[in-house]
Design an enzyme around this catalytic site. Structure first.
Site, PDB file in Angstrom:
ATOM      1  N   ARG A  90       0.813  -1.224   0.000  1.00  0.00           N
ATOM      2  CA  ARG A  90       0.000   0.000   0.000  1.00  0.00           C
ATOM      3  C   ARG A  90       0.844   1.270   0.000  1.00  0.00           C
ATOM      4  O   ARG A  90       0.325   2.352  -0.271  1.00  0.00           O
ATOM      5  CB  ARG A  90      -0.944  -0.008   1.200  1.00  0.00           C
ATOM      6  CG  ARG A  90      -2.166  -0.901   1.003  1.00  0.00           C
ATOM      7  CD  ARG A  90      -3.118  -0.801   2.177  1.00  0.00           C
ATOM      8  NE  ARG A  90      -2.661  -1.606   3.308  1.00  0.00           N
ATOM      9  CZ  ARG A  90      -3.235  -1.605   4.505  1.00  0.00           C
ATOM     10  NH1 ARG A  90      -4.269  -0.820   4.742  1.00  0.00           N
ATOM     11  NH2 ARG A  90      -2.768  -2.359   5.474  1.00  0.00           N
TER      12      ARG A  90
ATOM     13  N   GLY B 210       1.505 -14.498   7.537  1.00  0.00           N
ATOM     14  CA  GLY B 210       0.830 -13.988   8.718  1.00  0.00           C
ATOM     15  C   GLY B 210       1.776 -13.687   9.865  1.00  0.00           C
ATOM     16  O   GLY B 210       2.942 -14.085   9.872  1.00  0.00           O
TER      17      GLY B 210
ATOM     18  N   ASN C 274       0.965   2.141   7.144  1.00  0.00           N
ATOM     19  CA  ASN C 274       0.724   1.216   6.047  1.00  0.00           C
ATOM     20  C   ASN C 274       0.662   1.897   4.686  1.00  0.00           C
ATOM     21  O   ASN C 274       0.700   1.220   3.655  1.00  0.00           O
ATOM     22  CB  ASN C 274      -0.587   0.449   6.275  1.00  0.00           C
ATOM     23  CG  ASN C 274      -0.474  -0.513   7.442  1.00  0.00           C
ATOM     24  OD1 ASN C 274       0.492  -1.254   7.554  1.00  0.00           O
ATOM     25  ND2 ASN C 274      -1.448  -0.483   8.339  1.00  0.00           N
TER      26      ASN C 274
ATOM     27  N   ARG D 158      47.930  40.984 -13.465  1.00  0.00           N
ATOM     28  CA  ARG D 158      46.890  41.457 -14.372  1.00  0.00           C
ATOM     29  C   ARG D 158      47.557  42.337 -15.418  1.00  0.00           C
ATOM     30  O   ARG D 158      48.661  42.877 -15.211  1.00  0.00           O
ATOM     31  CB  ARG D 158      45.819  42.256 -13.621  1.00  0.00           C
ATOM     32  CG  ARG D 158      46.337  43.504 -12.930  1.00  0.00           C
ATOM     33  CD  ARG D 158      45.325  44.086 -11.979  1.00  0.00           C
ATOM     34  NE  ARG D 158      45.790  45.344 -11.380  1.00  0.00           N
ATOM     35  CZ  ARG D 158      45.439  45.790 -10.200  1.00  0.00           C
ATOM     36  NH1 ARG D 158      44.591  45.103  -9.461  1.00  0.00           N
ATOM     37  NH2 ARG D 158      45.893  46.936  -9.743  1.00  0.00           N
TER      38      ARG D 158
END
Length: 457
Positions: A16, A78, A228, A440
């Site tokens: 489920r 079961g 569940n 740079r």
């Protein structure tokens, strides 16, 4: 006190849930359901815990490790059949056996202790954990007789109209005399519509043999909730989140809005820390005292010292010192070690980096695979260039260094103690201590260049 054992039923597939993930491994507040059950049972002075596994057996064993023994139920026939699978481990032993489902993440150790205590004091062969349900439809009713002893359990579909008015229900958690349990299991029949062996039939068998069966009623129906499907999973999440938040608040933590604060089960938080709305604190995070967390912050598996602020940021699997300021909108990625009194400002990303005491990266920088010393200032837009497309390399910035804005430190590279890196530099070689490094192009101004462009004529 008699010897105590526990059987955890965790073999069902959980169809489920409609999920590829095995049911009892679905997390509630950051921890798989079956792990919640194991953690609570471990507080009960249990000699042996046997987890009955079936679908997803390897994944469950991977999660639980050596915290319990295992019994394999290859066919799910079961609940009584599931308990039978523990026969080889427990049937020869004497004492009390607790049987509990692995999909009941809200069950409390305190409740199970009281259940066991009543069972042993009353010298019963079986004791049922019950709960009072406002709407008991679908649950088996527990019918008591003289002295409060259990007469029988009646399933809802088999109950008379009068019996359906009973609101004490069977939760599916039991205590048994271990020898009586395994003796009665041999007599359980599968002559029913499903062709399965049901554990409640053991109660009926014991009653027919004239044994004492009693019941202990939980004070909270919600803690007996079995998950569940996804709806029940979300209900369990909400209930446990409320329980966790209330625990922290009672321990001296201020949570501004508990409804929008998500703290997982193993988190620790010190007194006088304030948690703002929209915060998620996950895993085994430890947060110190007098901290300010959030709003809209995610912390996962971190250790955070006292007096630290984490505002609108994400911090994962890292160590954060005391009196640190992180954010807003910062990202501290795994394996970072942020020392005391550090500032990690807005839109700064830290990854696998040691960041020394008193150092700062106030905004818009990426610092990855680096060792940053103490009292370092990293200017806006600076980057440790740690990846060449194949390998990662270390950038080392020693104490008292100043990194100018928009600098690229191309690893592997070391910037020596007290050095300065000029704004806009791309550093590809080590910088000596106390040096100024400028990497740079020299600025060139071309007079009247723009007005002489063709499109300006």
């Amino acid at each position: 006190m008699s010897n105590r054992y526990a059987i955890i039923l965790a073999a069902g597939q959980g169809t489920r849930m409609k999920s590829k993930l095995y049911k009892v491994l679905h997390p509630v507040c950051g921890k798989p359901m079956v792990q919640h059950v194991i953690d609570q049972v471990n507080q009960l002075q249990i000699e042996d815990i046997v987890t009955v596994i079936g679908h997803g057996a390897e994944k469950v064993q991977e999660q639980l490790g050596d915290s319990c023994k295992y019994a394999l139920q290859e066919q799910q026939l079961g609940t009584a059949h599931a308990v039978m699978q523990a026969e080889s481990v427990l049937s020869a032993k004497s004492g009390t056996t607790l049987v509990i489902c692995g999909d009941t993440p809200l069950i409390k150790a305190e409740t199970m202790k009281e259940l066991i205590a009543l069972h042993e004091q009353s010298q019963a062969k079986a004791t049922i954990l019950t709960a009072y349900a406002d709407n008991p439809a679908g649950y088996g009713r527990v019918l008591r007789g003289e002295g409060g002893l259990v007469e029988k359990i009646v399933e809802h579909k088999d109950a008379s109209e009068e019996e359906r008015y009973v609101k004490e229900i069977n939760t599916g958690t039991y205590c048994f005399d271990n020898q009586a349990l395994f003796s009665a299991l041999q007599k359980v029949s599968n002559e029913n519509v499903q062709g399965e062996y049901y554990l409640p039939d053991v109660i009926e068998i014991l009653k027919e043999e004239g044994e004492v069966v009693t019941a202990f009623q939980s004070s909270e129906f919600e803690e007996t909730l079995g998950v569940n499907d996804r709806v029940a999973l979300s209900q369990a999440e909400q209930i446990l989140r409320k329980r966790i938040n209330e625990k922290h608040m009672r321990n001296g933590v201020t949570i501004i809005d508990p409804l929008t604060t998500f703290i997982e089960a193993d988190v620790q938080i010190g007194q006088d820390t304030v948690i703002n709305p929209g915060s998620f604190i996950k895993g085994k995070s430890i947060i110190g005292q007098d901290c300010l967390i959030g709003p809209n912050t995610e912390i996962s598996n971190c250790e955070i010292g006292d007096g630290t602020e984490v505002l609108q940021s994400v911090v994962h699997e890292s160590s954060i010192g005391s009196f640190v300021k992180i954010g807003p909108f910062a990202h501290v990625r795994p394996q970072s070690d942020i020392k005391d009194s550090v500032k990690i400002g807005n839109f700064v990303e830290i990854k696998k980096t040691v960041f020394g005491k008193g150092s700062k990266a106030s905004h818009l920088s990426y610092i990855g695979d680096a060792e940053v010393g103490e009292n370092v200032n990293i200017g806006c837009g600076s980057i440790t260039v740690n990846y060449d497309g194949k390998n990662k390399y270390l950038t080392k910035i020693e104490d008292n260094v100043f990194i100018g804005c928009n600098s690229n430190l191309v690893a592997p590279v070391t910037v020596g103690e007290g050095a300065y890196v000029a704004a806009g530099s791309t550093i590809t070689q080590d910088v000596p201590q106390q040096a100024l490094s400028v990497a740079r192009a020299r600025q060139v101004n071309k007079e009247d260049y723009v007005k002489n462009l063709k499109f300006n004529k």
